[in-house]
Design a protein around this motif. Structure first.
Motif, PDB file in Angstrom:
ATOM      1  N   LEU A   1      42.634  44.569  40.623  1.00 23.70           N
ATOM      2  CA  LEU A   1      43.182  43.799  39.507  1.00 23.70           C
ATOM      3  C   LEU A   1      42.458  42.461  39.368  1.00 23.70           C
ATOM      4  N   GLY A   2      42.187  41.804  40.494  1.00 22.10           N
ATOM      5  CA  GLY A   2      41.489  40.529  40.435  1.00 22.10           C
ATOM      6  C   GLY A   2      40.104  40.658  39.829  1.00 22.10           C
ATOM      7  N   ARG A   3      39.374  41.697  40.225  1.00 19.71           N
ATOM      8  CA  ARG A   3      38.034  41.902  39.653  1.00 19.71           C
ATOM      9  C   ARG A   3      38.121  42.141  38.147  1.00 19.71           C
ATOM     10  N   ALA A   4      39.089  42.954  37.718  1.00 20.15           N
ATOM     11  CA  ALA A   4      39.207  43.255  36.288  1.00 20.15           C
ATOM     12  C   ALA A   4      39.525  42.001  35.481  1.00 20.15           C
ATOM     13  N   VAL A   5      40.438  41.170  35.986  1.00 23.05           N
ATOM     14  CA  VAL A   5      40.789  39.937  35.280  1.00 23.05           C
ATOM     15  C   VAL A   5      39.612  38.975  35.251  1.00 23.05           C
TER      16      VAL A   5
END
Length: 311
Positions: free
Chosen positions: A292-296
């Motif tokens: 999720l962090g990478r996508a955001v």
């Protein structure tokens, strides 16, 4: 509309009275007492009372016009002192958080760098001791295992130096930096990049809690600013030294507590509401963590500027 403006004016007047006038009036009273008594009679209360009585009987003060002018002068002087303390407090806050300490001028930058290195060595030693105690807990015989008290003491020693490995010269600065370090390590999130966007989707109650924590941090720094203003009074009145020292101790303790609370709220807000930000950005559902962090971060990262070829 008039009622709203009246209520707003009342709140502004209360803040002006609380933050500027009352502390400033106390500062003026201490400065006047110090100037009246001097070093030789620094604690002579009788002399101070006699000087106040003489000043109150002066014709300029007993008249209504003189009293109005005196009140106006006191209010103006108190407000100026309060503004000076807030300006000094902003300097105290910048030093306490030490966000840009690498750009501090000589010799402060060099001294800060040595202090950071010294704190890192202390933290590394304390962390090594803590990890050694944790390894000993796996010993097959209970007699070879350390006491829980020893492990808790080693963990407390580490925490007293810094929540994570020190990167700044102050505990408060490292405490806030630790929130960014943990989010980057656990969720691949850059706090500086994601925070302005996350702030827009946070619930009002959460934003209020964060705002109050930030205001407490500012008030603690302003208290340090008052200490800086009280210290020069020691030139002609020595009791100003213990007064300033007391304010420094209180300010330091409050800065430590406020920065810990503020950093905890920052980190918790990101962990709890990062999915809300991802939902607003129409990012497909991801588990909380690095995916999720990478996508955001991919969505929030600005592309590198395209350089125009020279004609």
């Amino acid at each position: 509309m008039g009622g709203l403006l009246g209520e707003l004016g009342k709140k502004l007047a209360e803040r002006w009275l609380t933050l500027l006038v009352l502390p400033g009036a106390l500062y003026l009273a201490v400065a006047t007492a110090g100037h009246t008594l001097g070093q030789s009679a620094a604690l002579d209360v009788g002399r101070l009372a006699h000087a106040i009585s003489d000043a109150a009987r002066a014709p300029q003060v007993s008249a209504v016009g003189g009293q109005v002018l005196l009140l106006a002068a006191v209010l103006a002087g108190a407000a100026v002192a309060g503004l000076a303390a807030q300006s000094a407090g902003s300097v105290v806050e910048r030093v306490a958080l030490a966000a840009g300490w690498g750009a501090w001028p000589w010799p402060f930058g060099e001294l800060a760098e040595r202090h950071v290195a010294r704190r890192q060595r202390r933290w590394d030693a304390a962390r090594a001791e803590y990890e050694a105690l944790r390894l000993r807990e796996r010993a097959p015989r209970p007699a070879d295992r350390p006491r829980p008290r020893d492990r808790h003491r080693a963990a407390h020693t580490c925490e007293r130096i810094s929540a994570e490995r020190p990167e700044r010269p102050t505990w408060s600065g490292d405490r806030i930096h630790a929130a960014a370090v943990r989010l980057d390590r656990d969720a691949y999130v850059n706090l500086l990049t994601v925070w302005p966007h996350l702030w827009l989707v946070l619930p009002e109650e959460v934003r209020g809690d964060i705002g109050r924590a930030r205001a407490a941090l500012t008030r603690a720094a302003v208290l340090g600013g008052w200490a800086l203003l009280y210290l020069p009074l020691a030139w002609w009145w020595w009791p100003a030294v213990p007064l300033a020292a007391t304010l420094v101790v209180i300010s330091a303790r409050r800065l430590r507590t406020a920065s810990d609370t503020y950093a905890t709220l920052l980190e918790a807000s990101v962990r709890l509401h990062l999915m809300d930000l991802a939902d607003k950005m129409r990012i497909e559902e991801q588990p909380m963590g690095p995916p999720l962090g990478r996508a955001v971060m991919r969505r929030l990262s600005s592309p590198a500027p395209v350089t125009e070829p020279a004609s």
